[in-house]
Design an enzyme around this catalytic site. Structure first.
Site, short mmCIF file in Angstrom:
data_model
loop_
_atom_site.label_atom_id
_atom_site.label_comp_id
_atom_site.label_asym_id
_atom_site.label_seq_id
_atom_site.Cartn_x
_atom_site.Cartn_y
_atom_site.Cartn_z
N ASP A 139 5.79 4.17 2.61
CA ASP A 139 6.21 2.93 3.25
C ASP A 139 5.75 1.76 2.38
O ASP A 139 4.80 1.88 1.60
CB ASP A 139 5.62 2.78 4.65
CG ASP A 139 6.36 1.72 5.46
OD1 ASP A 139 7.45 2.04 5.98
OD2 ASP A 139 5.88 0.59 5.54
N GLN A 140 6.45 0.66 2.52
CA GLN A 140 6.10 -0.54 1.77
C GLN A 140 6.18 -1.75 2.69
O GLN A 140 7.14 -1.90 3.45
CB GLN A 140 7.05 -0.74 0.59
CG GLN A 140 6.70 -1.93 -0.30
CD GLN A 140 7.73 -2.13 -1.40
OE1 GLN A 140 8.88 -2.46 -1.12
NE2 GLN A 140 7.32 -1.94 -2.64
#
Length: 202
Positions: A79-80
């Site tokens: 995830d970012q």
């Protein structure tokens, strides 16, 4: 649908992340995680949890959810988050949202927080977070309009409304951090850990 004999499962349906890993020589099978990201993120707001910790929570949730369904296979979750001061940005829902994102980022420094998690047997085995410092040049609204007209709905595919691997690079004054962190997959530490675990040839 991945099988128990798959080499590595990617807990994502992102064609870009899959292609990036396959180009690095990994044998990847994608499987979408059954995770409501916003529902997981909402209780964290106002608790002092940092944007990189939010990315890690979401990456771990994706990896462990898929790993619980395929316990004998290595699962990668990622995830970012994009953070500007105390704000966390999400992917724009439409082109007007993309325009607002870029106007807010113009002339400022923001951070891309990229988390990656390896899971097996429904448990996180290894976690990693890399952070890139992104300084966008001052961009006039008219240029933003022309930029969005050229890239179209690709702007909706990333949290910052830009793809650094494409024309989005023109928006930036400076970047401090690994390329793979910027695109959301800290690939070098991931490959090192997979070699250590003998999950890939090393």
């Amino acid at each position: 649908m991945p099988t128990e004999s798959s080499t590595i499962i990617l807990a994502s349906k992102s064609p870009f992340r899959r292609r990036l890993m396959e180009d690095a020589g990994l044998s990847i099978m994608p499987e979408a995680p059954r995770v409501d990201e916003r529902a997981l993120e909402a209780p964290l707001e106002g608790t002092g949890v940092t944007p990189d910790e939010v990315a890690l929570v979401l990456a771990e949730a994706k990896a462990t959810e898929v790993s619980a369904r395929y316990p004998d296979v290595w699962v990668i979750g990622g995830d970012q988050t994009l953070s500007l001061d105390d704000l966390i940005f999400h992917k724009p829902k439409d082109m007007d949202g993309a325009r607002r994102h870029l106007l807010a980022l113009s002339g400022k420094t923001h951070f891309l927080n990229s988390a990656i998690v390896l899971a097996r047997g429904g448990e996180a085995v290894w976690t990693h977070v890399s952070i890139a410092r992104m300084t966008m040049r001052p961009v006039k609204p008219a240029f933003i309009g022309r930029y969005l007209a050229r890239v179209g709905e690709k702007a909706l595919e990333s949290v910052g409304a830009y793809q650094i691997e494409g024309e989005g690079i023109q928006l930036f004054e400076s970047i401090e951090g690994d390329y793979f962190t910027v695109v959301g997959v800290p690939l070098l530490p991931l490959l090192a850990k997979l070699r250590e675990l003998k999950a890939i040839d090393g």
